[in-house]
Design an enzyme around this catalytic site. Sequence first.
Site, PDB file in Angstrom:
ATOM      1  N   CYS A   1       0.822  -1.212   0.000  1.00  0.00           N
ATOM      2  CA  CYS A   1       0.000   0.000   0.000  1.00  0.00           C
ATOM      3  C   CYS A   1       0.854   1.259   0.000  1.00  0.00           C
ATOM      4  O   CYS A   1       0.680   2.150  -0.826  1.00  0.00           O
ATOM      5  CB  CYS A   1      -0.933  -0.028   1.206  1.00  0.00           C
ATOM      6  SG  CYS A   1      -1.868   1.493   1.392  1.00  0.00           S
TER       7      CYS A   1
ATOM      8  N   CYS B   1      -1.552   1.739  -3.085  1.00  0.00           N
ATOM      9  CA  CYS B   1      -2.506   2.829  -2.841  1.00  0.00           C
ATOM     10  C   CYS B   1      -1.874   4.222  -2.837  1.00  0.00           C
ATOM     11  O   CYS B   1      -2.354   5.130  -3.519  1.00  0.00           O
ATOM     12  CB  CYS B   1      -3.199   2.643  -1.495  1.00  0.00           C
ATOM     13  SG  CYS B   1      -3.428   0.947  -0.990  1.00  0.00           S
TER      14      CYS B   1
ATOM     15  N   LYS C   1       0.009   5.338  -6.127  1.00  0.00           N
ATOM     16  CA  LYS C   1      -1.036   5.360  -7.171  1.00  0.00           C
ATOM     17  C   LYS C   1      -1.909   6.610  -7.038  1.00  0.00           C
ATOM     18  O   LYS C   1      -2.210   7.292  -8.010  1.00  0.00           O
ATOM     19  CB  LYS C   1      -1.860   4.071  -7.057  1.00  0.00           C
ATOM     20  CG  LYS C   1      -2.992   3.908  -8.039  1.00  0.00           C
ATOM     21  CD  LYS C   1      -4.299   4.498  -7.582  1.00  0.00           C
ATOM     22  CE  LYS C   1      -4.770   4.121  -6.225  1.00  0.00           C
ATOM     23  NZ  LYS C   1      -5.181   2.749  -6.065  1.00  0.00           N
TER      24      LYS C   1
ATOM     25  N   TYR D   1      -8.646  -3.643 -11.119  1.00  0.00           N
ATOM     26  CA  TYR D   1      -8.377  -2.330 -10.511  1.00  0.00           C
ATOM     27  C   TYR D   1      -7.135  -1.675 -11.113  1.00  0.00           C
ATOM     28  O   TYR D   1      -7.143  -0.516 -11.530  1.00  0.00           O
ATOM     29  CB  TYR D   1      -8.075  -2.496  -9.016  1.00  0.00           C
ATOM     30  CG  TYR D   1      -9.238  -2.675  -8.088  1.00  0.00           C
ATOM     31  CD1 TYR D   1      -9.877  -3.896  -7.947  1.00  0.00           C
ATOM     32  CD2 TYR D   1      -9.656  -1.618  -7.287  1.00  0.00           C
ATOM     33  CE1 TYR D   1     -10.903  -4.069  -7.039  1.00  0.00           C
ATOM     34  CE2 TYR D   1     -10.688  -1.780  -6.364  1.00  0.00           C
ATOM     35  CZ  TYR D   1     -11.308  -3.002  -6.240  1.00  0.00           C
ATOM     36  OH  TYR D   1     -12.308  -3.169  -5.350  1.00  0.00           O
TER      37      TYR D   1
ATOM     38  N   GLU E   1      -6.880   1.733 -13.477  1.00  0.00           N
ATOM     39  CA  GLU E   1      -6.269   2.897 -12.818  1.00  0.00           C
ATOM     40  C   GLU E   1      -5.054   3.387 -13.612  1.00  0.00           C
ATOM     41  O   GLU E   1      -4.906   4.580 -13.873  1.00  0.00           O
ATOM     42  CB  GLU E   1      -5.872   2.544 -11.384  1.00  0.00           C
ATOM     43  CG  GLU E   1      -7.098   2.354 -10.486  1.00  0.00           C
ATOM     44  CD  GLU E   1      -6.762   2.021  -9.035  1.00  0.00           C
ATOM     45  OE1 GLU E   1      -5.614   1.630  -8.755  1.00  0.00           O
ATOM     46  OE2 GLU E   1      -7.668   2.153  -8.183  1.00  0.00           O
TER      47      GLU E   1
ATOM     48  N   HIS F   1     -26.598  21.610  -1.035  1.00  0.00           N
ATOM     49  CA  HIS F   1     -26.685  22.205  -2.357  1.00  0.00           C
ATOM     50  C   HIS F   1     -25.673  23.326  -2.507  1.00  0.00           C
ATOM     51  O   HIS F   1     -25.476  24.086  -1.561  1.00  0.00           O
ATOM     52  CB  HIS F   1     -28.108  22.752  -2.554  1.00  0.00           C
ATOM     53  CG  HIS F   1     -28.368  23.205  -3.948  1.00  0.00           C
ATOM     54  ND1 HIS F   1     -28.493  22.317  -5.001  1.00  0.00           N
ATOM     55  CD2 HIS F   1     -28.495  24.448  -4.469  1.00  0.00           C
ATOM     56  CE1 HIS F   1     -28.709  23.016  -6.110  1.00  0.00           C
ATOM     57  NE2 HIS F   1     -28.707  24.296  -5.818  1.00  0.00           N
TER      58      HIS F   1
ATOM     59  N   GLU G   1     -25.715  15.367  -3.600  1.00  0.00           N
ATOM     60  CA  GLU G   1     -27.102  15.510  -3.144  1.00  0.00           C
ATOM     61  C   GLU G   1     -28.060  14.638  -3.969  1.00  0.00           C
ATOM     62  O   GLU G   1     -29.165  14.337  -3.524  1.00  0.00           O
ATOM     63  CB  GLU G   1     -27.555  16.982  -3.154  1.00  0.00           C
ATOM     64  CG  GLU G   1     -27.724  17.590  -4.529  1.00  0.00           C
ATOM     65  CD  GLU G   1     -28.115  19.073  -4.476  1.00  0.00           C
ATOM     66  OE1 GLU G   1     -29.064  19.406  -3.767  1.00  0.00           O
ATOM     67  OE2 GLU G   1     -27.456  19.888  -5.165  1.00  0.00           O
TER      68      GLU G   1
END
Length: 453
Positions: free
Chosen positions: A43, A48, A51, A178, A182, A437, A442
């Site tokens: 990682c 992670c 990346k 993945y 990516e 908003h 939303e």
Amino acid sequence: MSEYDYDLFVIGAGSGGVRAARTAAATGARVAVAEDRYLGGTCVNVGCVPKKLYSYAAHFHEAFEDAGGFGWQLAEAPRFDWSTLRDNKIGEIKRLNGIYGRLLDAADVRLINARARVLDAHHVEVGGEAVSAEKILVAVGGWPWTPDFPGKELTVNSNQVFDLETFPERFLVLGGGYIAVEFASIFNGLGSEAHLVYRGELFLRGFDQEVREFTRDEMAKKGVNLHFETNIEAIEKVEGGVKVTLTSGEQLEVDAVLAATGRRPHLAGLGLEALDVARTESGHLAVNERFETSVPSILALGDVTGGPELTPVALAEAMQLVRHHFEPGEPAPLDYRNIATAVFCHPNIGTVGLSEAQAREACGEIRVYTADFRPMKHTLSGSSERCLMKLIVDEASDVVVGAHMVGEEAGEVIQGIAVAVRAGLTKADFDATVGIHPTGAEEFVTMRTPTRR
Ligand code: NDP
């Protein structure tokens, strides 16, 4: 006093190993960790973290283009310098490696910079030293795997791609998981001519079909060349790069080929074969809910056990393992349902819970709400990027069983939604939530009419 040198001996200082070591040490256990590479594991070093940094770098490309519609004029065309990104990344990771070292130190965990080999149920050999431990935790993670084809040695894997010597003006990635989507997005964003080659009909198998199709269309719009239902037949060196021959007969000349064809448990040389530690069909270490292998004093967690290969899963498993083995009482079992995940392709995917197909299977009657819209930012930017949001609701209970998004910062949005889905909230709860908003998010509380049932 225990008859062993340590209460817990951890092999592998990745996310899971370090968390288990520190948490166990906090209960008063005597803990050591052996690591022969970098602190922080996949990682932090080749996953992670770098990346995400590269994904940020790639997003600037579009940001520069988007800026014009908002009145920004760039004095000259921006230029990308690969070595700056790569070397700044290297510096940041060194900093993180240091933090991991200090965390172990502060927790009173002994760190041994060597690869350990398991000798028997309670002994390991590490750096020429024989050490005994009541429990041995194998947290060695996975390693990139590449299928065989002529010229396989001309590919790089996901450990190597971050540190390429020169920037690949033409980049090809093999795979449809993945890492493939990516990196196709990252190099496309950084300015490469990017190709993705996948053997199946559509990448991201296992994700919601609509999410997969939407992502395909958005990635193609951004310029990624998608080659589906084909595979690499051979790669050969040519002047200035490599020539990739696909099973479809097509040939592509590129500067770098990334094989992103999955990862395998990194068990070579660990000595577990001699102990006959049971493996699953896929070759991962088989564990029970206490993370015990078939040799009960040898524990395992994280990628090497073949669960969801995600850092937060390894962290959760580490803490659960410590509850089981170093704290009083029996903890409630770890809940692997509704684990949210993000794919950092461009645009990002965020997802939690069931896909539409899985929900139909599990619930029978469902309602599906979708919003497919142009984000407000792109009314002025001129970009044609769209955003998809999707809620899947069990008809009988009104519970939201799946939430999916493809769009900017989808992971950030879905992390919040994941709390609601995990808590089992109903569509009525979503409807009763007043939106923020103006945001894209939303939409998750304003979708009123089902798209289909
Ligand atoms: P994945 O298992 O996700 O994907 C592997 C891909 O390679 C699949 O598309 C698979 O095809 C394909 N493949 C497998 N064998 C062959 C072959 N012989 N020839 C051609 N194609 C092949 O692995 P990744 O390497 O992408 O990533 C490993 C894991 O790391 C992920 O599963 C994920 O858990 C984790 N990860 C998580 C990230 C995140 O959270 N954002 C980021 C990166 C990785 P098929 O689908 O047909 O089997």
